[in-house]
Write an enzyme that holds these catalytic residues in place. Structure first.
Site, PDB file in Angstrom:
ATOM      1  N   ASP A  21       0.857  -1.194   0.000  1.00 59.75           N
ATOM      2  CA  ASP A  21       0.000   0.000   0.000  1.00 59.75           C
ATOM      3  C   ASP A  21       0.888   1.238   0.000  1.00 59.75           C
ATOM      4  OD1 ASP A  21      -1.785   2.030   0.570  1.00 59.75           O
ATOM      5  OD2 ASP A  21      -2.248   1.334   2.598  1.00 59.75           O
ATOM      6  N   ASN A  23       0.202   4.469  -0.828  1.00 58.09           N
ATOM      7  CA  ASN A  23      -0.340   5.771  -0.411  1.00 58.09           C
ATOM      8  C   ASN A  23      -0.994   5.716   0.960  1.00 58.09           C
ATOM      9  OD1 ASN A  23      -2.535   4.313  -1.103  1.00 58.09           O
ATOM     10  ND2 ASN A  23      -3.444   5.829  -2.476  1.00 58.09           N
ATOM     11  N   ASP A  25      -3.540   4.148   2.319  1.00 61.95           N
ATOM     12  CA  ASP A  25      -4.990   4.288   2.486  1.00 61.95           C
ATOM     13  C   ASP A  25      -5.637   2.974   2.926  1.00 61.95           C
ATOM     14  OD1 ASP A  25      -4.855   2.750   0.210  1.00 61.95           O
ATOM     15  OD2 ASP A  25      -6.169   4.014  -1.007  1.00 61.95           O
ATOM     16  N   ASP A  29      -1.810  -1.232  -3.808  1.00 60.95           N
ATOM     17  CA  ASP A  29      -2.000  -0.483  -5.049  1.00 60.95           C
ATOM     18  C   ASP A  29      -0.873  -0.745  -6.043  1.00 60.95           C
ATOM     19  OD1 ASP A  29       0.128   1.180  -4.067  1.00 60.95           O
ATOM     20  OD2 ASP A  29      -1.355   2.208  -2.816  1.00 60.95           O
ATOM     21  N   ASP A  98      -5.797 -11.711 -14.849  1.00 62.30           N
ATOM     22  CA  ASP A  98      -6.845 -12.643 -14.438  1.00 62.30           C
ATOM     23  C   ASP A  98      -8.088 -12.329 -15.274  1.00 62.30           C
ATOM     24  OD1 ASP A  98      -8.244 -14.480 -12.786  1.00 62.30           O
ATOM     25  OD2 ASP A  98      -7.006 -13.870 -11.080  1.00 62.30           O
ATOM     26  N   ASP A 203     -10.476 -17.654 -14.929  1.00 63.87           N
ATOM     27  CA  ASP A 203     -11.174 -18.035 -13.709  1.00 63.87           C
ATOM     28  C   ASP A 203     -12.299 -19.031 -14.032  1.00 63.87           C
ATOM     29  OD1 ASP A 203     -11.533 -16.999 -10.802  1.00 63.87           O
ATOM     30  OD2 ASP A 203     -13.571 -16.827 -11.581  1.00 63.87           O
ATOM     31  N   GLU A 258      -8.245 -21.997 -14.763  1.00 66.08           N
ATOM     32  CA  GLU A 258      -8.615 -22.536 -13.449  1.00 66.08           C
ATOM     33  C   GLU A 258      -9.926 -23.272 -13.628  1.00 66.08           C
ATOM     34  OE1 GLU A 258     -10.129 -21.387  -9.010  1.00 66.08           O
ATOM     35  OE2 GLU A 258     -11.006 -20.629 -10.851  1.00 66.08           O
ATOM     36  N   HIS A 331      -4.653 -17.518  -3.715  1.00 68.56           N
ATOM     37  CA  HIS A 331      -5.529 -16.677  -2.898  1.00 68.56           C
ATOM     38  C   HIS A 331      -6.764 -17.430  -2.398  1.00 68.56           C
ATOM     39  CE1 HIS A 331      -7.250 -16.837  -6.826  1.00 68.56           C
ATOM     40  NE2 HIS A 331      -8.353 -16.257  -6.394  1.00 68.56           N
ATOM     41  N   ASP A 332      -6.903 -18.685  -2.768  1.00 68.10           N
ATOM     42  CA  ASP A 332      -8.056 -19.480  -2.334  1.00 68.10           C
ATOM     43  C   ASP A 332      -7.677 -20.536  -1.304  1.00 68.10           C
ATOM     44  OD1 ASP A 332      -9.757 -18.124  -4.080  1.00 68.10           O
ATOM     45  OD2 ASP A 332      -9.445 -19.555  -5.704  1.00 68.10           O
TER      46      ASP A 332
HETATM   47  C1  GLC Z   1     -12.166 -18.699  -8.662  1.00 64.17           C
HETATM   48  C2  GLC Z   1     -11.318 -17.708  -7.898  1.00 64.17           C
HETATM   49  C3  GLC Z   1     -12.005 -17.387  -6.614  1.00 64.17           C
HETATM   50  C4  GLC Z   1     -13.352 -16.778  -6.923  1.00 64.17           C
HETATM   51  C5  GLC Z   1     -14.182 -17.683  -7.826  1.00 64.17           C
HETATM   52  C6  GLC Z   1     -15.357 -16.963  -8.408  1.00 64.17           C
HETATM   53  O1  GLC Z   1     -12.252 -19.902  -7.996  1.00 64.17           O
HETATM   54  O2  GLC Z   1     -10.033 -18.211  -7.722  1.00 64.17           O
HETATM   55  O3  GLC Z   1     -11.243 -16.535  -5.811  1.00 64.17           O
HETATM   56  O4  GLC Z   1     -14.047 -16.568  -5.731  1.00 64.17           O
HETATM   57  O5  GLC Z   1     -13.430 -18.166  -8.906  1.00 64.17           O
HETATM   58  O6  GLC Z   1     -14.948 -16.016  -9.350  1.00 64.17           O
END
Ligand code: GLC
Length: 559
Positions: A21, A23, A25, A29, A98, A203, A258, A331-332
């Site tokens: 981050d 700035n 906030d 970013d 993404d 995704d 994915e 991130h999941d």
């Molecule tokens: C994918 C992403 C996940 C998101 C889901 C719906 O699994 O990795 O983070 O919540 O799709 O878009």
């Protein structure tokens, strides 16, 4: 001209909300990301995958996009993005965006118009259907379940109609049957490719095609009900080929999909090199080796055999046909050092490095999730209120609705929560882990940052980061590590994982102890006298072909 740069790539994933981050906030970013590019380069990554940077109301934190052609204000502007692209390219880092195109945000102008005007052309962009009257009561058009719990249909206020959402109700599924939708998507890809981005992560792509006409799932399951009608649908392969024809193949672009539990047969079709669909897809099966039935909140004792099946299955299947991916975190998922029955308070360094060696020396392109390279740990969330991920809340509420006491439900959630990966990066021991200069971040920080952070790790004698550097160097330069065929050894061994990679007469042998006690292992004869390329301990205790491993020791040999 299509090249295969991705085969030698090391991809680093950034979740922009929580990286840096600049700035102050509270939100990560683009400027912050730029300030850390040299760090990513120093690690040895060659490409960055950015979780969504587009405009979004953030119901699913960027995975609900309301404008595919703009950058969200909290991250910066399109000018900032253009500079980011330049700064990445000037360092030889490829940029992977993404693409969340199974659904749009319900705040997307297309969806808003679709609801506002019955005659709008955008109505056909979505899957809108009248409800059914059952015994006088209005019911959704089918009995499908959302992947995120509850019905997959949301009633449109003031009408008897519903729209489909396979995820949050703020994520409306697009109607891929409609040629204009597919054209819009190709145009969006071309927009970004035209700017110079190098590829995309798609995704939940294998939900684009649904089985028409839509119908009830008569199976008795509640979880993923309807999946057989929306996973690997009948037109999937055709849709991907079309995206290639109209966009992807016009550039030297890399694609990784994915997918949501694809069949083995379809998984191979998606990645077959001669098939013009995707270059590769993610494989996550090994990450279910510590949960029950793929449900990540339901913990079970780690099953190494399942881990091996999940890790090696796709390597064997894809070899010679297409390309594979290697993943431990994203991130999941929670942090890898706090799962698989590992006690990170004792073996954080050993487990972080062993897991990396065992996973990334396999066949496929490594994907590293920010912070994984410093062995960052899970966050000791104190209550559900500290969690931002809607899924944590949905599942928590669901468990409670079945009568489970709140504290118990919270314990389940805390094991598998996606929130662990989404807290601000721990860069150093200063306020908020150096994520910013003190403004309260959008998501709580992991208080462990005082002890466990990037700066401290890099300076440590046993540094996860330094180990990753060595590992990634081998992964990029050693032909057997890139192209070699994987052969597994001693599959039935519940403590040791071992395999070889062979390419043009060169052989690597990777072996590791997946437990907290020292363990002896007899290696194959041919490994005798091989050179130790990589080791997460100072020494390897070898006599003849027997290696006595320390806890979570991992060694890579070359012959
Ligand atoms: C994918 C992403 C996940 C998101 C889901 C719906 O699994 O990795 O983070 O919540 O799709 O878009």
């Amino acid at each position: 001209m299509k090249t295969d740069w991705y085969k030698k790539a090391i991809v680093y994933q950034i979740y922009p909300f929580s990286f840096m981050d600049s700035n102050n906030d509270g939100w990560g970013d683009i400027e912050g990301i730029i300030s850390k590019l040299d760090y990513i380069k120093e690690l040895g990554a060659t490409a960055i995958w950015f979780s969504p940077l587009y405009k979004s109301p953030d119901c699913d934190y960027g995975y609900d996009i309301s404008d595919y052609r703009d950058i969200d204000e909290k991250f910066g502007t399109m000018r900032d993005f253009d500079r980011l692209l330049e700064e990445c390219h000037s360092r030889g880092l490829k940029v992977i965006m993404d693409m969340v195109i199974n659904h749009t945000s319900t705040e997307h102008p297309w969806f808003k118009e679709a609801l506002a005007d019955r005659n709008s052309k955008y109505r056909d962009y979505y899957i809108i259907r009248p409800g059914r009257r059952v015994k006088g009561r209005l019911q959704p058009p089918t009995n499908w379940a959302s992947t995120f719990t509850g019905s997959a249909w949301e009633r449109i206020e003031g009408t008897d109609e519903y729209y489909l959402h396979l995820f949050c109700r703020e994520q409306a599924d697009l109607n891929w049957e409609h040629p204009e939708v597919r054209q819009e998507m190709a145009d969006i890809l071309n927009f970004w490719l035209g700017k110079g981005v190098d590829g995309f992560r798609f995704d939940v792509f294998n939900m684009f095609s649904k089985v028409w006409p839509l119908q009830d799932d008569d199976s008795r399951k509640t979880f993923q009900k309807g999946a057989k009608f929306f996973v690997d649908g009948p037109r999937m392969h055709e849709f991907l080929k079309e995206l290639n024809e109209k966009a992807l193949s016009l550039y030297d672009s890399f694609t990784v999909g994915e997918s949501f539990h694809p069949s083995r047969e379809n998984a191979l079709e998606y990645i077959r090199e001669d098939n013009r669909e995707f270059d590769t897809i993610f494989n996550f099966a090994h990450l279910d080796s510590d949960n029950i039935g793929g449900l990540k909140f339901f913990r079970k004792p780690f099953d190494l055999l399942q881990f091996k099946d999940g890790l090696f299955g796709p390597q064997k299947d894809s070899y010679g046909l297409g390309w594979n991916t290697l993943v431990l975190e994203n991130h999941d998922n929670p942090r890898c050092v706090d799962r698989f029955s590992i006690d990170s308070s004792r073996f954080r360094y050993e487990a972080a490095t062993m897991l990396a060696a065992v996973t990334f020396m396999g066949f496929g392109t490594p994907f590293i999730y920010m912070g994984q390279e410093a062995g960052l740990t899970n966050t000791p969330f104190r209550s559900i209120d500290e969690m931002k991920d809607p899924v944590s809340h949905f599942v928590y509420d669901l468990m409670k609705s079945y009568g489970m006491p709140g504290p118990l439900a919270f314990r389940f959630i805390r094991y598998g929560a996606r929130d662990h990966a989404r807290v601000p990066m721990a860069w150093n021991a200063s306020v908020n882990g150096g994520f910013n200069r003190g403004h309260e971040p959008w998501q709580c920080v992991n208080p462990a940052y005082k002890d466990i952070n990037v700066e401290k790790d890099m300076a440590a004698e046993r540094s996860v980061f330094r180990f990753y550097q060595k590992l990634l160097k081998i992964k990029k330069e050693n032909a057997a590590a890139i192209y070699g065929k994987t052969e597994e050894y001693d599959h039935g061994n519940r403590k040791i994982i071992a395999y070889s990679r062979e390419h043009e007469g060169k052989r690597l042998f990777v072996a590791a102890n997946f437990c907290a006690r020292s363990t002896a292992y007899r290696m194959p004869e041919w490994v005798q006298g091989a050179e130790v390329l990589l080791n997460n301990y100072d020494r390897a205790d070898i006599s003849g072909t027997v290696i006595r491993f320390s806890p979570y020791q991992g060694v890579v040999f070359e012959k």
